[in-house]
Design a protein around this motif. Structure first.
Motif, PDB file in Angstrom:
ATOM      1  N   LEU A  30       0.870  -1.054   0.040  1.00  0.00           N
ATOM      2  CA  LEU A  30      -0.164  -0.007   0.168  1.00  0.00           C
ATOM      3  C   LEU A  30       1.014   1.323  -0.021  1.00  0.00           C
ATOM      4  O   LEU A  30       0.525   1.942  -0.701  1.00  0.00           O
ATOM      5  N   LEU A  57     -10.104  -2.623   4.539  1.00  0.00           N
ATOM      6  CA  LEU A  57      -9.451  -1.354   3.604  1.00  0.00           C
ATOM      7  C   LEU A  57     -10.390  -0.373   3.099  1.00  0.00           C
ATOM      8  O   LEU A  57     -10.193   0.732   2.700  1.00  0.00           O
ATOM      9  N   HIS A 115      -8.847   5.150   7.722  1.00  0.00           N
ATOM     10  CA  HIS A 115      -7.882   4.776   8.514  1.00  0.00           C
ATOM     11  C   HIS A 115      -6.946   6.257   8.603  1.00  0.00           C
ATOM     12  O   HIS A 115      -7.127   6.989   8.065  1.00  0.00           O
ATOM     13  N   LEU A 128      -1.020   1.318  10.113  1.00  0.00           N
ATOM     14  CA  LEU A 128      -2.357   1.735   9.561  1.00  0.00           C
ATOM     15  C   LEU A 128      -3.476   1.306  10.388  1.00  0.00           C
ATOM     16  O   LEU A 128      -3.544   0.192  10.396  1.00  0.00           O
ATOM     17  N   LEU A 185      -8.558   3.000   0.321  1.00  0.00           N
ATOM     18  CA  LEU A 185      -7.167   2.462   0.381  1.00  0.00           C
ATOM     19  C   LEU A 185      -7.019   1.191  -0.772  1.00  0.00           C
ATOM     20  O   LEU A 185      -6.075   1.284  -1.279  1.00  0.00           O
ATOM     21  N   SER A 206      -4.334   3.079  -4.006  1.00  0.00           N
ATOM     22  CA  SER A 206      -3.235   2.838  -2.906  1.00  0.00           C
ATOM     23  C   SER A 206      -2.249   4.112  -2.929  1.00  0.00           C
ATOM     24  O   SER A 206      -1.707   3.983  -1.678  1.00  0.00           O
ATOM     25  N   ARG A 231      -3.052   6.787  -2.114  1.00  0.00           N
ATOM     26  CA  ARG A 231      -3.727   7.648  -0.993  1.00  0.00           C
ATOM     27  C   ARG A 231      -2.741   7.222   0.415  1.00  0.00           C
ATOM     28  O   ARG A 231      -2.303   8.124   1.173  1.00  0.00           O
ATOM     29  N   ALA A 232      -2.521   5.904   0.495  1.00  0.00           N
ATOM     30  CA  ALA A 232      -1.701   5.414   1.530  1.00  0.00           C
ATOM     31  C   ALA A 232      -0.259   6.022   1.589  1.00  0.00           C
ATOM     32  O   ALA A 232       0.284   6.438   2.664  1.00  0.00           O
TER      33      ALA A 232
END
Length: 646
Positions: free
Chosen positions: A393, A415, A419, A468, A506, A510, A512-513
């Motif tokens: 991620l 997910l 988060h 996370l 997420l 991905s 964004r993580a």
């Protein structure tokens, strides 16, 4: 399934991308080989297709082969993770060491696609190493090889405790060649060999190999995968050794029971503990189950104590002597494995123990060490998988959202929930590299425990711990503070934690993580620069500085937190406090100049400033706070008088 040959498009009809892609989509759907992707273009040329259609087919072929390669990579990664899970499961239910090692070697060979895989173990008694398990080998001499320490590629791996790889063993001068080894390798026809160490703590106990009968370059991912199998193999060997010791101990108890069975209450207790401990080992009971069973048998209170809670002198004496020792009215039996202290079994309130009861307590401690080691092995396997998912991620790799969700669900994570990404760092300087590595290991272990208990993920990254965690009903700031407190308490060192703003989606986005990870690191750096080591915070905790740290640039939130009380008061009461604040700061914080700018009496200004102080707090005129208020007022004006604060 019937296959239709593609027909060339008429000269007057443009060739669409969909027409060109259709045959390749069919090939993708049925999992055709890479060679089959050449057929559509070849058929089109054979049927006299024009250059436009031929070019479109070539473009579609390249795109389809790219998609096929990505799908193959994902399937391979899933197969690797599945094999590691299955191997960890085999280890958790260990019955036969040979079967577990054979399964590890078979899976390693299958996943790496090599001709041969094999495993060697050190023989301390003879001072050499020998072939333990082979898969794919056809040469009898190779299967019976015994190697002196330091000889061959395996000897180099054992000496350095590092993986080594060669694409042509016979020509590689880095290794000490011997006639025996070279003859065995030659009989087997091996060319490219990869070897990784089997480690128990700092000690190398053997080597796991994958080899091909042709020249080959092993990728970094393949080396890491073989290393994971080697770690499981080492754990299986250590667990089997402990299980053998336990079985031997239980056998000793059984022999003692046979000698004095008639009329002896001690014999009855020994038989009972034998049965109970044997059942616990077979069904994978916990340490507290062992303590409870021995408590009943010895007619006393037996407790499991961690290393920190056990009597230090008694614990060391028990480990050194190999027996339970008496301290006052208590008896202490060390729980150890491979030289590592894991805790102790403490029998409370017994002035004396007969030899059989003392032996019972000692054997229970041995069983406890076996159960703890098995639990640790399973936990470490889960920790690696949890970290790999978070790494995927954070690296913003293109992944199938469905597969990401399935991997997360196996770890009890969701997910699709909101988060927060947190980055944790230890502040204390280590005395040396070994101490620093141990401190980081404890941080990563504590972070993984926090993630597991909160249905999140954790990974080690750049010497820091990354978590996370689901937001739930809290705030990013509150979670950061909680995690900083828990980690600091767990490792007895100051741990600083920076948090990102909440992130969603997420699985599908991905990247964004990765962005949230960058924001959390900025918050961590800001805390350290501001002298707030050992604390946890998010961008919202830094006032106007938070606007620079945050990727979301929550201007309305900053204005609301800074001057929202004053804006709301004006809206409810019809007062003019916001304009008074503007004039006050524009006048250099002079009440006299402020009353001239507002055309009111100086007492009116004083009353308004007193009201503002009650709304904003007594420190509102302090330099740092005043700067934030002025910035918030300006942003409020720029956003328009209709800005909604609440």
């Amino acid at each position: 399934m019937s296959h239709h040959r593609p027909h060339p498009a008429p000269a007057s009809t443009p060739v669409t991308t969909t027409d060109a892609e259709a045959p390749f989509l069919e090939l993708l759907a049925r999992g055709a080989s890479a060679d089959a992707y050449e057929q559509p273009a070849l058929l089109a040329r054979a049927e006299g297709a024009g250059p436009e259609r031929t070019a479109a087919l070539e473009r579609a072929k390249l795109l389809a082969l790219t998609v096929r390669a990505e799908m193959e990579g994902r399937r391979r990664r899933e197969a690797e993770l599945s094999a590691l899970f299955e191997t960890a499961h085999d280890l958790a239910g260990l019955r036969d060491l040979d079967s577990v090692l054979q399964a590890i070697v078979q899976r390693a060979r299958s996943l790496l696609g090599t001709d041969v895989a094999y495993l060697t173990l050190n023989d301390p008694a003879r001072g050499d190493t020998y072939m333990r398990v082979t898969e794919g080998s056809v040469a009898a001499r190779f299967q019976q090889l015994r190697l002196g320490m330091g000889e061959g590629l395996g000897g180099l791996v054992a000496q350095t405790a590092r993986p080594y790889v060669t694409d042509d063993y016979s020509q590689d001068v880095r290794f000490q060649h011997t006639r025996t080894i070279d003859a065995g390798v030659g009989d087997e026809g091996l060319v490219a060999i990869l070897g990784v160490p089997l480690m128990l703590g700092p000690q190398v106990i053997g080597v796991l190999f994958a080899a091909d009968r042709r020249a080959r370059v092993f990728e970094r991912e393949q080396i890491a995968l073989l290393g994971s199998f080697a770690a499981l193999a080492a754990a299986a060997i250590d667990t089997a050794n402990l299980l053998t010791e336990t079985r031997q101990a239980l056998a000793e108890l059984e022999r003692a029971n046979a000698i004095i069975r008639d009329g002896s209450a001690v014999v009855e207790r020994a038989s009972e503990v034998h049965d109970r401990l044997g059942e616990l080992v077979l069904r994978g009971g916990g340490v507290h189950d062992v303590a409870a069973a021995v408590s009943e048998v010895l007619d006393g209170t037996v407790e499991f104590a961690d290393v920190e809670d056990a009597p230090g002198d008694a614990l060391e004496a028990s480990r050194a002597e190999g027996h339970a020792v008496r301290r006052g009215t208590d008896w202490v039996a060390a729980v150890a494995a491979g030289g590592e202290l894991l805790g102790a079994l403490v029998l409370r309130g017994h002035h004396g123990l007969d030899p059989v009861d003392q032996r019972t307590l000692e054997r229970a401690a041995l069983v406890t060490s076996l159960l703890l080691l098995a639990r640790r092995s399973a936990s470490e396997a889960e920790q690696r998988v949890r970290g790999e998912l978070l790494d995927d991620l954070l690296d913003a790799r293109d992944r199938d959202p469905r597969l990401l969700r399935e991997r997360a669900a196996r770890l009890h994570a969701d997910l699709d929930a909101t988060h927060v990404v947190l980055v944790a760092r230890i502040e204390a300087a280590a005395a040396d590299a070994e101490e620093e590595a141990e401190t980081r290991r404890r941080l990563w272990s504590a972070a993984d425990h926090v993630a597991a208990t909160r249905h999140g993920l954790a990974a080690a990254r750049d010497g820091q711990a990354v978590l996370l965690l689901p937001l739930g009903a809290g705030t990013a700031s509150a979670i950061a503070a909680q995690v900083a407190g828990r980690l600091s308490e767990a490792i007895h060192e100051k741990v600083t934690v920076g948090a990102s703003a909440p992130v969603t989606g997420l699985a599908g986005r991905s990247e964004r993580a990765a962005a949230a990870h960058t924001e959390a690191r900025r918050c961590l750096d800001a805390l350290r620069l501001l002298g707030r080591a050992g604390e946890g915070a998010a961008a919202e905790d830094f006032g106007f500085l938070g606007l620079l740290l945050s990727d979301s640039r929550d201007i309305a939130g900053f204005v609301a937190r800074t001057v929202g009380e004053v804006v709301d008061y004006d809206a409810r009461r019809g007062t003019d406090l916001v304009r008074t604040l503007d004039a006050y700061f524009d006048s250099g914080m002079s009440p006299a100049r402020t009353k001239d700018a507002l055309h009111v009496h100086v007492n009116t200004v004083a009353q308004r400033l007193e009201r503002i102080g009650r709304l904003l707090g007594p420190d509102w005129q302090a330099p740092a706070r005043a700067l934030e208020i002025q910035l918030a007022l300006r942003l409020h004006r720029l956003s328009g008088s209709s800005l909604r604060i609440r």
